[in-house]
Design an enzyme around this catalytic site. Structure first.
Site, PDB file in Angstrom:
ATOM      1  N   TYR A  18    -102.567  63.405  92.044  1.00 62.59           N
ATOM      2  CA  TYR A  18    -103.167  64.860  92.469  1.00 62.59           C
ATOM      3  C   TYR A  18    -102.731  65.422  93.888  1.00 62.59           C
ATOM      4  O   TYR A  18    -102.150  66.401  93.917  1.00 62.59           O
ATOM      5  CB  TYR A  18    -104.621  64.935  92.317  1.00 62.59           C
ATOM      6  CG  TYR A  18    -105.252  66.209  92.631  1.00 62.59           C
ATOM      7  CD1 TYR A  18    -104.782  67.376  91.424  1.00 62.59           C
ATOM      8  CD2 TYR A  18    -106.110  66.646  93.363  1.00 62.59           C
ATOM      9  CE1 TYR A  18    -105.441  68.636  91.904  1.00 62.59           C
ATOM     10  CE2 TYR A  18    -106.565  67.869  93.627  1.00 62.59           C
ATOM     11  CZ  TYR A  18    -106.300  68.851  92.953  1.00 62.59           C
ATOM     12  OH  TYR A  18    -106.867  70.233  92.817  1.00 62.59           O
ATOM     13  N   SER A  78    -104.937  73.213  97.353  1.00 65.28           N
ATOM     14  CA  SER A  78    -106.022  72.331  97.543  1.00 65.28           C
ATOM     15  C   SER A  78    -105.879  71.421  98.848  1.00 65.28           C
ATOM     16  O   SER A  78    -104.729  71.460  99.527  1.00 65.28           O
ATOM     17  CB  SER A  78    -106.146  71.360  96.326  1.00 65.28           C
ATOM     18  OG  SER A  78    -106.931  70.307  96.839  1.00 65.28           O
TER      19      SER A  78
HETATM   20  N1  LIG Z   1    -112.599  71.905  91.703  1.00 64.47           N
HETATM   21  C1  LIG Z   1    -112.167  71.671  92.971  1.00 64.47           C
HETATM   22  O1  LIG Z   1    -112.873  70.849  93.489  1.00 64.47           O
HETATM   23  C2  LIG Z   1    -110.945  71.911  93.322  1.00 64.47           C
HETATM   24  C3  LIG Z   1    -110.621  72.059  94.904  1.00 64.47           C
HETATM   25  C4  LIG Z   1    -109.342  72.536  95.062  1.00 64.47           C
HETATM   26  C5  LIG Z   1    -108.335  73.105  94.192  1.00 64.47           C
HETATM   27  N2  LIG Z   1    -108.761  73.206  93.183  1.00 64.47           N
HETATM   28  C6  LIG Z   1    -107.742  73.565  92.075  1.00 64.47           C
HETATM   29  O2  LIG Z   1    -108.364  74.994  91.505  1.00 64.47           O
HETATM   30  C7  LIG Z   1    -107.726  75.235  90.186  1.00 64.47           C
HETATM   31  C8  LIG Z   1    -108.755  75.431  89.235  1.00 64.47           C
HETATM   32  O3  LIG Z   1    -109.729  74.230  89.154  1.00 64.47           O
HETATM   33  P1  LIG Z   1    -111.152  74.486  88.567  1.00 64.47           P
HETATM   34  O4  LIG Z   1    -112.205  73.447  89.503  1.00 64.47           O
HETATM   35  O5  LIG Z   1    -111.553  75.522  88.260  1.00 64.47           O
HETATM   36  O6  LIG Z   1    -110.932  73.484  87.272  1.00 64.47           O
HETATM   37  P2  LIG Z   1    -111.282  73.445  85.681  1.00 64.47           P
HETATM   38  O7  LIG Z   1    -112.566  74.243  85.452  1.00 64.47           O
HETATM   39  O8  LIG Z   1    -111.022  72.555  85.080  1.00 64.47           O
HETATM   40  O9  LIG Z   1    -110.205  74.922  85.332  1.00 64.47           O
HETATM   41  C9  LIG Z   1    -108.664  74.481  85.243  1.00 64.47           C
HETATM   42  C10 LIG Z   1    -108.245  75.601  84.395  1.00 64.47           C
HETATM   43  O10 LIG Z   1    -106.766  75.311  84.109  1.00 64.47           O
HETATM   44  C11 LIG Z   1    -106.639  75.539  82.759  1.00 64.47           C
HETATM   45  N3  LIG Z   1    -105.354  74.880  82.500  1.00 64.47           N
HETATM   46  C12 LIG Z   1    -105.409  73.746  82.296  1.00 64.47           C
HETATM   47  N4  LIG Z   1    -104.168  73.211  81.858  1.00 64.47           N
HETATM   48  C13 LIG Z   1    -103.534  74.185  81.395  1.00 64.47           C
HETATM   49  C14 LIG Z   1    -102.334  74.578  80.815  1.00 64.47           C
HETATM   50  N5  LIG Z   1    -101.215  73.691  80.218  1.00 64.47           N
HETATM   51  N6  LIG Z   1    -101.994  75.907  80.591  1.00 64.47           N
HETATM   52  C15 LIG Z   1    -102.701  76.911  81.057  1.00 64.47           C
HETATM   53  N7  LIG Z   1    -103.809  76.658  81.721  1.00 64.47           N
HETATM   54  C16 LIG Z   1    -104.350  75.559  81.734  1.00 64.47           C
HETATM   55  C17 LIG Z   1    -107.924  75.357  82.003  1.00 64.47           C
HETATM   56  O11 LIG Z   1    -107.913  76.318  80.705  1.00 64.47           O
HETATM   57  P3  LIG Z   1    -107.469  75.453  79.199  1.00 64.47           P
HETATM   58  O12 LIG Z   1    -107.961  74.066  79.161  1.00 64.47           O
HETATM   59  O13 LIG Z   1    -108.299  76.496  78.460  1.00 64.47           O
HETATM   60  O14 LIG Z   1    -105.890  75.616  79.244  1.00 64.47           O
HETATM   61  C18 LIG Z   1    -108.962  75.883  83.144  1.00 64.47           C
HETATM   62  O15 LIG Z   1    -109.272  77.038  82.857  1.00 64.47           O
HETATM   63  C19 LIG Z   1    -106.932  73.847  89.910  1.00 64.47           C
HETATM   64  O16 LIG Z   1    -105.484  74.359  90.408  1.00 64.47           O
HETATM   65  C20 LIG Z   1    -107.224  72.954  90.862  1.00 64.47           C
HETATM   66  O17 LIG Z   1    -106.349  72.161  91.055  1.00 64.47           O
HETATM   67  C21 LIG Z   1    -110.086  72.706  92.556  1.00 64.47           C
END
Ligand SMILES: NC(=O)c1ccc[n+]([C@@H]2O[C@H](COP(=O)([O-])OP(=O)(O)OC[C@H]3O[C@@H](n4cnc5c(N)ncnc54)[C@H](OP(=O)(O)O)[C@@H]3O)[C@@H](O)[C@H]2O)c1
Length: 255
Positions: free
Chosen positions: A154, A141
């Protein structure tokens, strides 16, 4: 030895594991990689969402909790071959200043983003090396590159992911494995901001007035591009933000 080519590396014949594939960036990445011909394995905790997506894109869904060593062992035991690991599972769970730090929230944030990523990477490195042309990709990120107030649980965790990627790249310098980090800025996904704020109105406010935040498919596009470069080309770090976000604190909001 044959000369490197600039031809894209197709997904066909390569198995890609995507963690956190039940929503957001992980689901979009799994979908895109399947379309690129990869044999995709989806991992996450919510099997209902995972099996539905796997059926739709012709992939395999396996339960995975990256914070649980026995779940990781059971997941890995079902993978005969792995060429690509996309370490995507993660999230933010509070927006508190350090003065009000909730240590349980810090522990949860580190468990999933840092320790969970280390668990999967450690477990799959032998298979990635054995593939002869492996990739480990970290979804970091911009929070792993800069700091912002109210974000320390975070930002500290994502700085940890950034360091992890840099360290693994050094440690694997003589192995046939690329180490790639994709660092997105503001991405509007269904659950990320909701998990962080616990409130739909506050989650919506994160993106309020921003004409076009990134969407999950934009990040999936960057991931697919990096993974399909010829294998001698290592995209170390790709920072991607919406145009309206010139820097972490410099976001153009309309209205
Ligand atoms: N959205 C943003 O602005 C942004 C920006 C930069 C980076 N990111 C990064 O991108 C990644 C995905 O983010 P997103 O925005 O797509 O978020 P999201 O929609 O909340 O997705 C998070 C995913 O992680 C899974 N997860 C959470 N805890 C877990 C565990 N203990 N074991 C296995 N899977 C787990 C969740 O699935 P389950 O709950 O089904 O396990 C879900 O599929 C993250 O690493 C986040 O930090 C996001």
């Amino acid at each position: 030895m044959s000369a490197p080519t600039s031809r894209p590396l197709p997904g066909t014949g390569r198995t890609a594991v995507v963690t956190g594939a039940s929503s957001g960036i992980g689901a979009a990445t799994a979908t895109r990689l399947a379309a690129e011909g990869f044999d995709v394995v989806l991992g996450a905790r919510r099997m209902d969402r995972l099996t539905e997506l796997a059926a739709a894109i012709g992939a395999r869904a396996l339960p995975l909790d990256v914070t649980d060593a026995s779940s990781v062992d059971a997941f890995v035991a079902q993978l005969p071959r792995v060429d690509v690991l996309v370490n995507n599972a993660g999230g933010a769970f509070d927006a508190k200043p350090v003065a009000d730090a909730d240590l349980d929230s810090w522990a949860r944030t580190f468990e999933v983003n840092v320790l969970g990523t280390v668990r999967l990477t450690k477990a799959l490195l032998p298979a990635l090396i054995a593939s002869g042309a492996g990739d480990v990709l970290f979804v970091g990120s911009t929070a792993g590159l800069v700091s912002y107030e109210g974000g320390a649980s975070y930002t500290a965790a994502k700085h940890g992911v950034h360091t992890l990627a840099e360290t693994v790249r050094l440690e694997l310098f003589d192995q046939p494995v690329r180490v790639i980090e994709i660092a997105p800025g503001m991405v509007r996904t269904e659950e990320f901001a909701l998990n962080r704020t616990g409130d739909q109105e506050k989650a919506d406010a994160v993106y309020r007035g921003v004409r076009a935040p990134l969407v999950a498919e934009d990040v999936a596009d960057c991931i697919a591009w990096a993974l399909t470069r010829p294998h001698h080309v290592n995209v170390d770090l790709l920072v991607v933000r919406p145009r309206a976000q010139a820097a972490q604190h410099k976001v153009h909001r309309e209205g």
